[in-house]
Structure formats: structure tokens, C-alpha cells
Design an enzyme around this catalytic site. Structure first.
Site, short mmCIF file in Angstrom:
data_model
loop_
_atom_site.label_atom_id
_atom_site.label_comp_id
_atom_site.label_asym_id
_atom_site.label_seq_id
_atom_site.Cartn_x
_atom_site.Cartn_y
_atom_site.Cartn_z
N GLY A 1 -99.64 -11.14 -0.57
CA GLY A 1 -99.94 -10.41 0.66
C GLY A 1 -98.77 -9.54 1.07
CG ASN A 2 -99.00 -6.21 3.09
OD1 ASN A 2 -99.13 -6.12 4.31
ND2 ASN A 2 -99.97 -5.82 2.24
CE1 TYR A 3 -92.83 -10.94 5.20
CE2 TYR A 3 -92.01 -8.98 4.06
CZ TYR A 3 -91.99 -10.34 4.26
OH TYR A 3 -91.13 -11.12 3.55
#
Ligand code: PMT
Length: 402
Positions: free
Chosen positions: A211-213
């Protein structure tokens, strides 16, 4: 710009333990450009000092009819004419009772009785006092006078009296005032706008993902701004935990998890939309295979083979029709402008919104962002602003291209 900018607010403070929260209300009102005049009851002064309040408002606090022993006096009539709104927060059962029955034995109540502007009341007391038929009857009386009662978590109270007696949080009180003064332009009425927001999760096995932030804050701010201007918003949203600032009937949310799911939703919606704003941080790659069972630790190394995800932006850019608009984002860490220029052309955007992780307060998770809007012919740089203000700048630009 906030709808509270330039507004004159009389803040009535009464004798409740929640009086300390009025400092936070003042700070937020002033930050949004409002002028604040505090009127405090004698009991209010037992909980918070006028010195603190006047330091925050840069105005003397009014509490007595006579300001000095020289005969000058505070005119409640003048304050009533000066104000654009009166907010009584916290409002105790006693003050609510006096307001309902016109018992003008202090400066706050006389000011209330002379008030020409709308009045907002944020009750603060314990649950038993709040639930007492006397308090409930007085609140109903205030509603019948046209006053707005601000309840914890329930917004303006019309006929239902629900709530817990605890004062609503300062930021929600201020946002309800802001909503009251907000006269949105309806320039996007009749337009449908697709917005992507948040991250995508690419499954590795039943318990892990790539995923990412991205928090979804920037995308939600865009959805909110478009909806405020009257557009129908189709919000395709990756997994986020934030809540919308306000539930709006013209925001239709479609929750997805992976880039593939986001791609399918967008492909379906974009052909009948007037514009697409692609703010999501989409994973460019996804695991080649998803393990059915949780992957167990075996040797030292672990290799996950990745395959490319569809490029949603590029594929929408390909099917874009005349009269349709497509706006992209570029989150960069280096060679910002040339990277963004490349994406603008490759993905057939009408303009691209560049934000760089090198700028403090910009990008993922923050409540602020610093952007440059890049078109084929030029660029506009903006200072660091709240994501709500950034969204307004982006939508102004979009609107100018319709
Ligand atoms: O959600 P927040 O915490 O508020 O953070 C906001 C943000 C930083 C995520 C946002 O401002 C932002 O920059 N979004 C785009 C992030 C990104 O992934 O940029 P990119 O340079 O990788 O992609 C370029 C454009 O193509 C973007 O419009 C992206 O949505 C789109 N894209 C990318 C890959 C892909 N497979 N499909 C796409 O549509």
C-alpha cells in the site's frame, strides 16, 4: 477563504467547566478571519479569566453594564447591532433558562435580548440537568425563537432533542457557524465529476498487502468542494479511515481496494462524466499471484514478483471525448516539474497538480498541501494552504476550462 472571514461574532461565555474550550473557539474563529467580542457572565469569570480572553480577541471583555466608575457603560443594544452572529458556548442550564424567559439580570442576557443577528447556543451541563424537562422545555422555547441549538454530534437541532449535555467540540461549533454563512456558488450544477481518492492495497496473501501513505484527505477535500458547488460527485475511494467533513447527498462513494477495482469503477463512470480528477495514489504494480494461505517464514529471503497494474489515468486519457476534462496529480520527490510535464502529456491531462514530498506540509496525510498547477502552456505556483483551500484553487481552475 472561510465564510467567517470579516464576520463579527459575539461570543457569550457562561459558568461551565467547558468555558476553557471557548479559548479554542476564539482561536479558530480568529484564524478564519472573524472578529470576536466576548461577553461573559459573572459565573463564567470563575472558570476563565477575562485577561486570557482579551489577549486572544485583542478586545476588552464585556461583563458588566458599567465598564468604569466614570459613568461610561457598555451598550448591549450597540453590540446587538454590531454582530453578524451571537454564539453562546458554553451555555449552562441557568443561562438557557434565563434566555428562554427573558430574565435580563446580566450583560450576556441583555445582549441576547437585544441581538439582531442569528443566535447559536452550545449547551454544556451534566446529563441529568440536560435531560430535565425544565431544560428541555427551555431549549424548545429557544428553538421556537429561531435560535440554533448546537448539540454534540447532532448538528442543528430542529425538533428532535437528542444529545448528551456535553458541549460540542470547538471545531464542530465553528464549522457549523461556517456552514451557516457559506453561500456556495452553484457553478458546477448539472456536472458530474469523477474523483479518485486514497491509496490502493495490492494483496500479497490474506493478511498482507502493498500500500502507500495516502490518507484520502486531498481527494475528500476535492469531492467536498465540487459538491459544494453543486456537482454530482462520483468518489471512487481506496481504503481510507477518515470521515467526510460533511455527509452530502450529491457525493456518491464507491469503495474499492485494489488498482484493478479502481480501474474498473473509473472505466464505467468516466464516459458519462464531465470531468475526472485523479487524486488517488494508485499502486503501479501488484503481486503476480496472491497466496491463498498466509505465507509462512521459510528461508532468509522472500521474493514477490510484481506485474504492472492498469494505468487508470492513461486509459481515461485515451477515451476522453471533446468537452470532457481530465485532471491528474503528480507526487514527486525529484525533478518535479519535468516529471509532471511528462505525465501531463503521456496521460492526456488538461492540467496536472504537482505536489512534492520535498515541501514541508505537502503530500501524504497532512492537512495542508503546496501545489503547482501545470498546463501545456504554463504553470501557477500556490503557497502552502489547507487541503480545503487547495481544493478550491484546483476547482477554480477546472471551472475555468468548462
Ligand atoms: O491522500 P492524501 O494523504 O491527502 O495525499 C494526497 C496525495 C499526495 C496522494 C495527492 O495529492 C497526490 O499527489 N496524488 C497522486 C499520487 C500519485 O500516485 O501520483 P503519480 O505521480 O504516481 O501518478 C500520476 C497520476 O496518475 C495521478 O493522477 C494518479 O492518480 C494516476 N495514476 C497513477 C498510476 C496508476 N496506475 N493509475 C493512475 O491513474
Amino acid at each position: 477563504m472561510s465564510s467567517l472571514n470579516g464576520k463579527k461574532i459575539v461570543l457569550g461565555i457562561t459558568g461551565s467547566i467547558a468555558a476553557y474550550k471557548s479559548c479554542l473557539i476564539i482561536r479558530q474563529l480568529i484564524k478564519k478571519g472573524a472578529e470576536v467580542q466576548v461577553v461573559i457572565t459573572p459565573a463564567g469569570k470563575e472558570f476563565i479569566t477575562p485577561i486570557t480572553l482579551s489577549a486572544l480577541t485583542h478586545k476588552p471583555v464585556i461583563s458588566e453594564f458599567f465598564s468604569q466608575r466614570d459613568g461610561t457603560w457598555n451598550s448591549h443594544v450597540d453590540i446587538g447591532l454590531w454582530a453578524d452572529a451571537m454564539l453562546i458556548a458554553p451555555a449552562t442550564a441557568s443561562t438557557i433558562g434565563k434566555m428562554a424567559n427573558g430574565i435580563a439580570d446580566n450583560m450576556l442576557i441583555t445582549t441576547y435580548l437585544s441581538m439582531k443577528a442569528p443566535v447559536f447556543v452550545a449547551p454544556a451541563m451534566d446529563l441529568d440537568m440536560y435531560a430535565h424537562p425544565s431544560t428541555q422545555k427551555n431549549l424548545q422555547t429557544l428553538i421556537s425563537y429561531g435560535n440554533h441549538i448546537i448539540e454534540p454530534g447532532t448538528g442543528f437541532l430542529a425538533s428532535e432533542l437528542i444529545g448528551k449535555g456535553r458541549m460540542e467540540e470547538p471545531e464542530n461549533i465553528v464549522s457549523q457557524l461556517e456552514d451557516f454563512f457559506d453561500i456556495p456558488n452553484r457553478d458546477l450544477e448539472g456536472k458530474t465529476i469523477l474523483i479518485t481518492s486514497g491509496p490502493t492495497y495490492e494483496k500479497i496473501d490474506p493478511v498482507r498487502f502493498i500500500g502507500n501513505y495516502s490518507s484520502g484527505k486531498m481527494g475528500f477535500a476535492l469531492a467536498e468542494e465540487c459538491a459544494r458547488r453543486g456537482a454530482q460527485v462520483e468518489l471512487v475511494c481506496g481504503p481510507v479511515s477518515i470521515k467526510p467533513v460533511k455527509e452530502r447527498p450529491n457525493i456518491h462513494r464507491i469503495d474499492v481496494e485494489s488498482a484493478q477495482q479502481m480501474y474498473e469503477a473509473c472505466k464505467e463512470i468516466y464516459p458519462s462524466a464531465d470531468a475526472g480528477i485523479l487524486c488517488a495514489a494508485v499502486a503501479d504494480f501488484t503481486p503476480d499471484t496472491v497466496a491463498e494461505q498466509k505465507i509462512k517464514r521459510t528461508g532468509d529471503d522472500m521474493i514477490i514478483r510484481l506485474k504492472p497494474n492498469p494505468d487508470i489515468a492513461a486509459s481515461l486519457g485515451q477515451i476522453k471525448k471533446d468537452g470532457q476534462l481530465l485532471v491528474g496529480f503528480a507526487l514527486e520527490t525529484n525533478d518535479e516539474e519535468s516529471n509532471a510535464q511528462g505525465k501531463l502529456k503521456r496521460k492526456n491531462f488538461d492540467f496536472i497538480v504537482l505536489n512534492s514530498l520535498r515541501d514541508k506540509g505537502a503530500g501524504f496525510r497532512t492537512d495542508t498541501n503546496k501545489i503547482t498547477i501545470i498546463t501545456e502552456g504554463g504553470k501557477d505556483e500556490y503557497p502552502l494552504k489547507s487541503k480545503a483551500e487547495v481544493a478550491a484553487d484546483i476547482i477554480d481552475k477546472l471551472q475555468s476550462l468548462f
